[in-house]
Motif scaffolding. Structure first.
Motif, PDB file in Angstrom:
ATOM      1  N   ARG A   1      31.765  25.968  -3.266  1.00 15.10           N
ATOM      2  CA  ARG A   1      32.953  26.810  -3.436  1.00 15.10           C
ATOM      3  C   ARG A   1      34.219  26.110  -2.942  1.00 15.10           C
TER       4      ARG A   1
ATOM      5  N   GLU B   1      32.547  33.072  -8.000  1.00  9.14           N
ATOM      6  CA  GLU B   1      31.666  34.235  -8.139  1.00  9.14           C
ATOM      7  C   GLU B   1      30.321  33.823  -8.734  1.00  9.14           C
ATOM      8  N   VAL B   2      30.350  32.915  -9.690  1.00  5.35           N
ATOM      9  CA  VAL B   2      29.098  32.414 -10.269  1.00  5.35           C
ATOM     10  C   VAL B   2      28.252  31.730  -9.204  1.00  5.35           C
ATOM     11  N   ASP B   3      28.881  30.910  -8.389  1.00  7.54           N
ATOM     12  CA  ASP B   3      28.154  30.211  -7.333  1.00  7.54           C
ATOM     13  C   ASP B   3      27.604  31.186  -6.302  1.00  7.54           C
ATOM     14  N   ARG B   4      28.381  32.234  -5.990  1.00  9.41           N
ATOM     15  CA  ARG B   4      27.914  33.228  -5.016  1.00  9.41           C
ATOM     16  C   ARG B   4      26.670  33.948  -5.535  1.00  9.41           C
ATOM     17  N   LEU B   5      26.700  34.327  -6.802  1.00  5.59           N
ATOM     18  CA  LEU B   5      25.542  34.996  -7.389  1.00  5.59           C
ATOM     19  C   LEU B   5      24.334  34.071  -7.417  1.00  5.59           C
ATOM     20  N   ARG B   6      24.562  32.807  -7.753  1.00  6.39           N
ATOM     21  CA  ARG B   6      23.451  31.853  -7.774  1.00  6.39           C
ATOM     22  C   ARG B   6      22.856  31.684  -6.389  1.00  6.39           C
ATOM     23  N   THR B   7      23.722  31.545  -5.380  1.00  4.17           N
ATOM     24  CA  THR B   7      23.244  31.314  -4.014  1.00  4.17           C
ATOM     25  C   THR B   7      22.500  32.521  -3.461  1.00  4.17           C
ATOM     26  N   ASN B   8      22.976  33.722  -3.769  1.00  6.74           N
ATOM     27  CA  ASN B   8      22.398  34.927  -3.174  1.00  6.74           C
ATOM     28  C   ASN B   8      21.254  35.517  -3.976  1.00  6.74           C
ATOM     29  N   LEU B   9      21.270  35.348  -5.303  1.00  6.83           N
ATOM     30  CA  LEU B   9      20.282  36.026  -6.139  1.00  6.83           C
ATOM     31  C   LEU B   9      19.262  35.101  -6.788  1.00  6.83           C
TER      32      LEU B   9
ATOM     33  N   LYS C   1      19.272  29.495   1.232  1.00  4.40           N
ATOM     34  CA  LYS C   1      20.705  29.662   0.957  1.00  4.40           C
ATOM     35  C   LYS C   1      21.523  28.564   1.633  1.00  4.40           C
TER      36      LYS C   1
END
Length: 580
Positions: free
Chosen positions: A212, A223-231, A349
């Motif tokens: 990020r 936001e794409v990276d956050r979703l990838r990292t968390n989900l 993560k």
């Protein structure tokens, strides 16, 4: 012109590099601001030297006073300081380029080239502009002298000179307090505390490759990276194992060993298990034994070709590489293939944990390397490898650059003690920048690496200017000058332009804050710490060390140093007789 010349230097440097085939990178957008800061620093030194030379010439009114002699004195006084600063910056960026990732290499090479061009332009184009302005200034001097028969210095009202007079009185009071033994000892104790805090901060630095950091704060990619990292990452982190030498799978034992390789990775810690594995042999067995016979037939490459023709199994063509067989019928044989399996865990993560998992995969696959020539691939591998590389590359670059700083300083200042003080100050500033950045939420990453190289280069400027001029005062302030006189002469000569340069540099790089990007914040924080710590060292720490050393050792310049300096001045003064 002080602002135009640096931009001319950037244009010329980029033009040369692009002509030679260097590619453009977004990080190069920072370079013009850095070169502007360096170029303006040089201009301040030359202008301040010009004012000193002009004031001296007006006061003495020598018959030999000429534009050439004034400009020669300016270059003799400011040239070595500018050259020291430029040489150390170029060396810092060159060393950084030799040990950095590709994008940082691009940044370092561009900066080193631009600084070199800017130095050449400052001592040629900018000096030529000063000559043109100086010619006009001298014409006005002669006109006013004839009309009013009054010395120009008697009616001088320029605000810089008035400020200098006030500064001179302030320096008397300031140095009077600074050179007191109790104050000097207090400064040294405070300096030791500063070093301890900086060392503590350096130990807190950790490698952080959060992707990020490389995007604008309002970018959708964050936001794409956050979703990838968390989900995605905590529930399925894939690894690809390439089997480059499967060998003769018709041999039951070899096939058994190959299956053992797959099962081994499915049984490692954090593994999801067989349900996450994509391994062609399991579908191939189903194809050969659709009704689940107890006894499995031997592996047959002819059957493999037919297997890949079935629509439900045709996707396996992307996993396998076949070659023509050596038998008479020319059937295809399995040359190499890969399989994938997945791992899970909330700890994944963290980039550091993923780096440890990658190391574990490599250790395990090496157990099968001799038999199957197996290897590992993961999409994040390029970045995960930097976790181990960045710390070692960073400190190696720092040490190598500091050694070069010492050599460059010694070339211009043959006094070992003065060189040692300058080198210690440079090292101390770098240590403070790295340590305090860790308290400012900055960790080791490729951007921090480039900022570290930049910090080393910029940390040289102020200590080099102060130390070099202090070294010169050993020959200019009489046969046995006191440390108070030498410090007063030094700070009076370069103190004001150094402060001007420091604040102008901060203003130049502060414009980067207009872009909401992590890289911009890192460069601004780094430059801010560099300038602030440089000013504190230049005006407090270095004078305190010189004062303490004088009280303990009573150091005076040697005859050899005096002869070397006289030779330098003689060579520089030879320009007095050169007509342009």
């Amino acid at each position: 012109m002080a602002c135009v010349v640096p931009f001319m230097s950037c244009g010329a440097a980029f033009g040369i590099l692009f002509f030679c085939g260097m590619r453009f990178g977004p990080i190069l957008c920072v370079t013009p601001f850095l070169i502007l800061a360096i170029g303006v620093d040089d201009s301040f030194l030359m202008l301040h030297a010009w004012h000193r030379v002009v004031k001296k010439a007006r006061k003495e009114k020598n018959d030999g006073d000429s534009l050439e002699s004034r400009l020669a004195e300016v270059l003799v006084e400011s040239g070595p300081s500018i050259t020291i600063s430029a040489a150390t910056n170029i060396l810092a960026f060159t060393i950084g380029a030799l040990t950095s990732p590709p994008e940082i290499q691009l940044f370092c090479y561009a900066n080193a080239t631009a600084i070199f061009v800017d130095t050449v332009f400052s001592e040629t184009i900018y000096a030529a502009m000063m000559a043109i302005a100086g010619k006009v200034e001298m014409r006005h001097e002669r006109t006013r002298d004839k009309e009013e028969n009054v010395g120009v210095d008697e009616k001088e009202t320029r605000w810089e000179h008035r400020l200098k007079d006030k500064t001179s009185r302030f320096l008397e009071v300031y140095l009077g307090e600074l050179t007191k033994t109790s104050v000097t000892l207090a400064i040294i104790l405070g300096y030791c505390a500063y070093v301890a805090i900086s060392v503590w901060g350096v130990t807190l630095l950790r490698t952080d490759l959060d992707t990020r950091k490389f995007f604008l704060r309002d970018s959708i990619l964050i936001e794409v990276d956050r979703l990838r990292t968390n989900l995605v990452v905590p529930h399925f982190t894939p690894v690809t194992i390439f089997v480059n030498n499967p060998g003769n799978l018709s041999d039951p034992k070899r096939l058994e060993h190959l299956n053992a390789l797959v099962s081994h990775f499915e049984s490692l810690e954090s593994s999801i298990g067989p349900e996450s594995t994509k391994y062609f042999m399991r579908d191939f067995d189903t194809y050969r034994n659709p009704f689940g016979e107890e006894e499995s037939t031997a592996f047959d490459t002819d059957e493999l070709s037919e297997f890949l023709k079935w629509p439900e199994y045709s996707f396996w063509k992307g996993f396998l590489k076949l070659r023509e067989g050596r038998n008479k019928n020319g059937s295809l044989e399995l040359d190499r293939f890969f399989f994938t399996t997945g791992y899970q865990g909330q700890k994944l993560k963290d980039w550091g944990e993923r780096g440890l998992l990658l190391d574990h995969w490599r250790e395990e696959v090496d157990k099968f390397k001799a038999e199957f020539n197996a290897s590992i691939f993961t999409d994040d591998g390029v970045f995960l490898d930097l976790i181990e590389v960045i710390p070692s590359v960073t400190w190696q670059s720092v040490v190598a650059t500091l050694i070069c700083m010492f050599i460059v300083c010694f070339v211009f200042m043959s006094d070992l003690f003065t060189v040692a003080v300058a080198s210690i100050s440079i090292s101390s500033i770098c240590l403070g920048v790295f340590g305090l950045l860790s308290f400012w939420n900055i960790n080791l990453d490729p951007i921090m690496m480039s900022a570290a190289v930049m910090a080393i280069g910029f940390s040289v400027d102020i200590p080099a200017h102060i130390s070099y001029h202090y070294y010169r005062t050993g020959f200019e302030c009489g046969p046995s000058p006191s440390v108070h006189d030498r410090l007063h002469h030094t700070l009076g000569a370069v103190g004001f332009p150094v402060i001007q340069a420091g604040f102008s540099t901060i203003i130049c790089v502060a414009s980067l804050l207009c872009v909401s990007l992590y890289m911009s914040f890192v460069f601004v924080k780094t430059m801010f710490l560099c300038i602030v710590l440089g000013l504190l060292h230049g005006f407090i720490v270095i004078p305190a060390i010189f004062n303490l050393a004088d009280r303990i050792f009573g150091k005076r310049p040697s005859k050899l140093d005096k002869n070397l300096f006289r030779t330098t001045v003689t060579v520089g003064s030879a320009l007095d007789h050169t007509k342009r």
